[in-house]
Design an enzyme around this catalytic site. Sequence first.
Site, PDB file in Angstrom:
ATOM      1  N   HIS A 185     -53.336  -3.857  19.361  1.00 50.81           N
ATOM      2  CA  HIS A 185     -53.050  -3.074  18.151  1.00 50.81           C
ATOM      3  C   HIS A 185     -53.746  -3.655  16.911  1.00 50.81           C
ATOM      4  O   HIS A 185     -53.321  -3.419  15.800  1.00 50.81           O
ATOM      5  CB  HIS A 185     -51.528  -2.993  17.949  1.00 50.81           C
ATOM      6  CG  HIS A 185     -51.086  -1.968  16.970  1.00 50.81           C
ATOM      7  ND1 HIS A 185     -51.281  -0.623  17.161  1.00 50.81           N
ATOM      8  CD2 HIS A 185     -50.462  -2.088  15.779  1.00 50.81           C
ATOM      9  CE1 HIS A 185     -50.782   0.044  16.124  1.00 50.81           C
ATOM     10  NE2 HIS A 185     -50.289  -0.823  15.273  1.00 50.81           N
ATOM     11  N   SER A 227     -52.613   1.759  11.689  1.00 48.87           N
ATOM     12  CA  SER A 227     -51.358   2.227  12.251  1.00 48.87           C
ATOM     13  C   SER A 227     -50.740   3.294  11.349  1.00 48.87           C
ATOM     14  O   SER A 227     -51.327   4.360  11.187  1.00 48.87           O
ATOM     15  CB  SER A 227     -50.436   1.024  12.498  1.00 48.87           C
ATOM     16  OG  SER A 227     -49.432   1.338  13.412  1.00 48.87           O
ATOM     17  N   ASP A 276     -53.666  -1.062  23.492  1.00 47.15           N
ATOM     18  CA  ASP A 276     -52.686  -0.909  22.416  1.00 47.15           C
ATOM     19  C   ASP A 276     -51.360  -0.456  23.017  1.00 47.15           C
ATOM     20  O   ASP A 276     -51.258   0.629  23.579  1.00 47.15           O
ATOM     21  CB  ASP A 276     -53.188   0.109  21.390  1.00 47.15           C
ATOM     22  CG  ASP A 276     -52.360   0.122  20.115  1.00 47.15           C
ATOM     23  OD1 ASP A 276     -51.135  -0.147  20.167  1.00 47.15           O
ATOM     24  OD2 ASP A 276     -52.933   0.421  19.058  1.00 47.15           O
TER      25      ASP A 276
END
Length: 174
Positions: free
Chosen positions: A158, A62, A128
């Site tokens: 995610h 991320s 996601d």
Amino acid sequence: MGCSPRSNWYEWFAREMSSRPEVKECVLRNFPDPNECKESVWIPFIRDVIGLDDRTIVVGHSSGAACAMRLLENDHIPKLRGVILVAAAHTDLGDEAERRSEYFNRPWNWEKMKEGAENICCFHGTDDFLIPVHEARFISQKMKGDNYTYIEMDGVSHFFEPWDEILDVADAML
């Protein structure tokens, strides 16, 4: 934004990688500025405190993936053995907090990034809800080349849980 070493799959990954005889050290640390994840804080921390060399494999998830992408294009970072991007974005997604992270305030140098590591792999899940899959598809179009692999995983969100494919990719980079 904001994670600790106990978040998500990080401890599992560090434990699994540390068990491999060819891994000399697997660094899993609390980072300064864990909530805003600013480039101006994280890049110097990684470079000056953790340290990087030509045997290093960086794994970024991320905001950490955006950081890893900036490491790849940084002239003050040695060419890395490998980089694994997990749930990467190339835009701030219209999010003010992401804008403040500093990673998205200038264009990406895709050609320089391709040269920043021997091997680069990007994982992204089709489900996601934080970073849409089109972000990773765009990155993959720009990064396409002999040292780049894109793995899109159907039905995955995610990456909050461990998944074995990341170990396979890391093992291949060793």
